[in-house]
Design an enzyme around this catalytic site. Structure first.
Site, PDB file in Angstrom:
ATOM      1  N   GLU A 175       0.812  -1.220   0.000  1.00 50.47           N
ATOM      2  CA  GLU A 175       0.000   0.000   0.000  1.00 50.47           C
ATOM      3  C   GLU A 175       0.849   1.274   0.000  1.00 50.47           C
ATOM      4  O   GLU A 175       0.951   1.973   1.028  1.00 50.47           O
ATOM      5  CB  GLU A 175      -0.952   0.010   1.196  1.00 50.47           C
ATOM      6  CG  GLU A 175      -1.907  -1.155   1.208  1.00 50.47           C
ATOM      7  CD  GLU A 175      -2.906  -1.099   2.362  1.00 50.47           C
ATOM      8  OE1 GLU A 175      -2.820  -0.193   3.201  1.00 50.47           O
ATOM      9  OE2 GLU A 175      -3.771  -1.976   2.421  1.00 50.47           O
ATOM     10  N   GLU A 362      -5.395  -8.515   0.733  1.00 51.95           N
ATOM     11  CA  GLU A 362      -6.075  -8.148   1.978  1.00 51.95           C
ATOM     12  C   GLU A 362      -7.531  -7.832   1.686  1.00 51.95           C
ATOM     13  O   GLU A 362      -7.855  -7.185   0.684  1.00 51.95           O
ATOM     14  CB  GLU A 362      -5.480  -6.873   2.615  1.00 51.95           C
ATOM     15  CG  GLU A 362      -4.210  -7.068   3.358  1.00 51.95           C
ATOM     16  CD  GLU A 362      -3.710  -5.773   3.996  1.00 51.95           C
ATOM     17  OE1 GLU A 362      -4.549  -4.922   4.376  1.00 51.95           O
ATOM     18  OE2 GLU A 362      -2.490  -5.612   4.090  1.00 51.95           O
TER      19      GLU A 362
HETATM   20  O1  IFM Z   1      -4.234  -2.934   9.174  1.00 53.85           O
HETATM   21  C1  IFM Z   1      -4.175  -2.473   7.880  1.00 53.85           C
HETATM   22  C2  IFM Z   1      -3.019  -3.109   7.132  1.00 53.85           C
HETATM   23  O2  IFM Z   1      -1.803  -2.902   7.771  1.00 53.85           O
HETATM   24  C3  IFM Z   1      -2.924  -2.510   5.748  1.00 53.85           C
HETATM   25  N1  IFM Z   1      -4.174  -2.565   5.068  1.00 53.85           N
HETATM   26  C4  IFM Z   1      -5.371  -2.123   5.756  1.00 53.85           C
HETATM   27  C5  IFM Z   1      -5.442  -2.786   7.125  1.00 53.85           C
HETATM   28  C6  IFM Z   1      -6.721  -2.322   7.856  1.00 53.85           C
HETATM   29  O3  IFM Z   1      -6.693  -0.952   8.030  1.00 53.85           O
END
Ligand code: IFM
Length: 456
Positions: A175, A362
């Site tokens: 990210e 994710e």
């Molecule tokens: O916890 C975070 C993760 O580290 C990166 N993506 C989003 C998740 C939820 O906010």
């Protein structure tokens, strides 16, 4: 009559036979041991000590104490039938000074992790960088300083060389916008600065170069069969209808929203549109930067939580639709529930950039939930969120988009950055006082989905 012939699973709820099911975590959010065995402070270790920056003054010092409890955590993965585990490596554990000195204790720790996973038949998917920059590098400018790119290259080389053979699935960065714009622009994340737009665009450029070095390191040292890709969290505009004008509007918005990351990596340059949008604040680049930035990868990782709706206005221009009051969301203020994001995100990535393999690295939901008096956590809201999004992902796969796997965020409740330990994303509850793990209803549900390879 057998139970399954009375209640046959819907064919449309089945996933491809080779679909990858996993869970995701990140080193700073679960490991703890923040200053043990040679690890130095990360930007987040420093940030959480500034009053008011992290809810309740929570720190990463102990987190889930996974550093000492990984064996029992991996046993739990086995119990839940989870065979793929996304984790990250802590840069300040491996290169505490930010230079070429490698901390052997840090290297040894992840050897123990990979051996424990292998023993249990669990495949690691390893992210090189999940936001924990060594604080000493921040002190020389962090992602604003091009020197960080060389430091990352040394770190990536050390890591990939150390674990070649034990790790075959690599992710370069997690990210980018969260450690560039949100770290140096809006100041919500460590180091919490508000720099001018040109500086922010420069941090993106340095991150793209670091991604390129991650790919290079895996190609040079990863060994046979090693694969690598970036994990991005693109902004996902969702067409409000299936009219082709609305789809076109959403696609146009997708390009614009992701003009600093996905677009340049795949176009192999900053487009005219990039320059139009960023104007005098464009990132400065050096000759040949894009030879590194655009090295071919094996997959694209997408983190998908939210999206927003667009339509084509009467003049054909993109119209972003505001969310009404009471639109469904999780406890995270930013997290509006738009399941179709898991349909259109992968679809646009495929149509615009021709990705051959996409992994949802994710997806999940954070709630401020408490354990009930009977010790159970009936997180029906999380189950519903997961199910709605997975249904959309199935449609995408059926439409021919090569989504090959899904990693649920997150395995355990953990340190949710500026929201500290209050915001729980785990399918396994963690009691941060006793470190007791308790699977929630969503963990049992996810285990059933994995076992049947079919939506439940
Ligand atoms: O916890 C975070 C993760 O580290 C990166 N993506 C989003 C998740 C939820 O906010």
């Amino acid at each position: 009559m057998s139970h399954s012939s009375v209640y046959p699973a819907l064919l449309s709820h089945r996933f491809p036979a080779d679909f990858i099911w996993g869970v995701a975590t990140a080193a700073p959010q679960i490991e703890g041991a923040a200053f043990l065995e040679g690890k130095s402070a990360s930007t987040w270790d420093a940030f959480c000590r500034i009053p008011g920056k992290v809810l309740n003054g929570d720190t990463l010092d102990i987190a889930c104490d996974h550093y000492h409890r990984y064996e029992e955590d991996f046993d739990l993965l086995v119990k839940l039938g989870i065979r793929h585990y996304r984790l990250s490596i802590a840069w300040p554990r491996i290169c505490p000074d930010g230079n070429q000195r490698v901390n052997q204790a840090g290297i040894d720790f992840y050897h123990r992790i990979f051996d424990a996973l292998a023993l249990r038949g669990i495949t690691p998917w390893v992210t090189l960088y999940h936001w924990d920059l060594p604080q000493c590098l921040e002190e020389i400018g962090g992602w604003r300083n091009r020197a960080v790119v060389d430091a990352f290259a040394h770190y990536a080389d050390a890591v990939v060389r150390a674990y070649a053979g034990k790790v075959t699935h690599w992710i370069t960065l997690n990210e980018i916008s969260c450690f560039t714009r949100m770290a140096y622009g809006t100041g919500r994340k460590a180091p919490g600065l508000r720099e001018p737009e040109q500086v922010v665009n420069q941090t993106y450029h340095h991150a793209l170069l670091a991604h390129g070095h991650g790919v290079r390191a895996v190609r040079e040292y990863g060994g046979p069969g090693a694969q690598v890709g970036l994990t991005d969290n693109p902004s996902i505009p969702v067409p409000v209808s299936g009219r082709k004008e609305d789809i076109r509007a959403a696609e146009e918005a997708f390009v614009d929203d992701n003009i600093r990351v996905l677009d340049p990596i795949h176009q192999k340059h900053y487009s005219d549109r990039y320059h139009q949008i960023t104007g005098e604040d464009s990132a400065m680049e050096k000759e040949n930067d894009f030879a590194l930035i655009s090295l071919p990868t094996d997959y694209i990782g997408l983190n998908v939580y939210w999206g927003y709706f667009v339509q084509a206005g009467s003049d054909g221009r993109v119209e972003r639709l505001p969310f009404p009051a009471h639109y469904p969301r999780t406890s995270s203020p930013w997290h509006v529930l738009v399941p179709q994001a898991l349909h259109w995100g992968p679809r646009f990535v495929r149509s615009l950039y021709g990705a051959d393999a996409i992994y949802i690295t994710e997806h999940g939901a954070g709630y401020d939930e408490e354990i009930a008096a009977d010790g159970r956590i009936l997180d029906l809201h999380r189950r519903d969120c997961l199910r709605n999004y997975l249904r959309e992902m199935l449609d995408t796969i059926e439409a021919g988009v090569p989504v090959k796997g899904y990693f649920l965020w997150s395995f355990l409740d953990n340190f949710e950055w500026q929201d500290g330990y209050q915001r729980r994303f785990g399918i396994v509850h963690n009691d941060f006082k006793t470190q007791q793990r308790t699977p929630k209803l969503s963990a049992e549900w996810y285990a059933a989905v994995i076992a049947a390879n079919c939506l439940q």
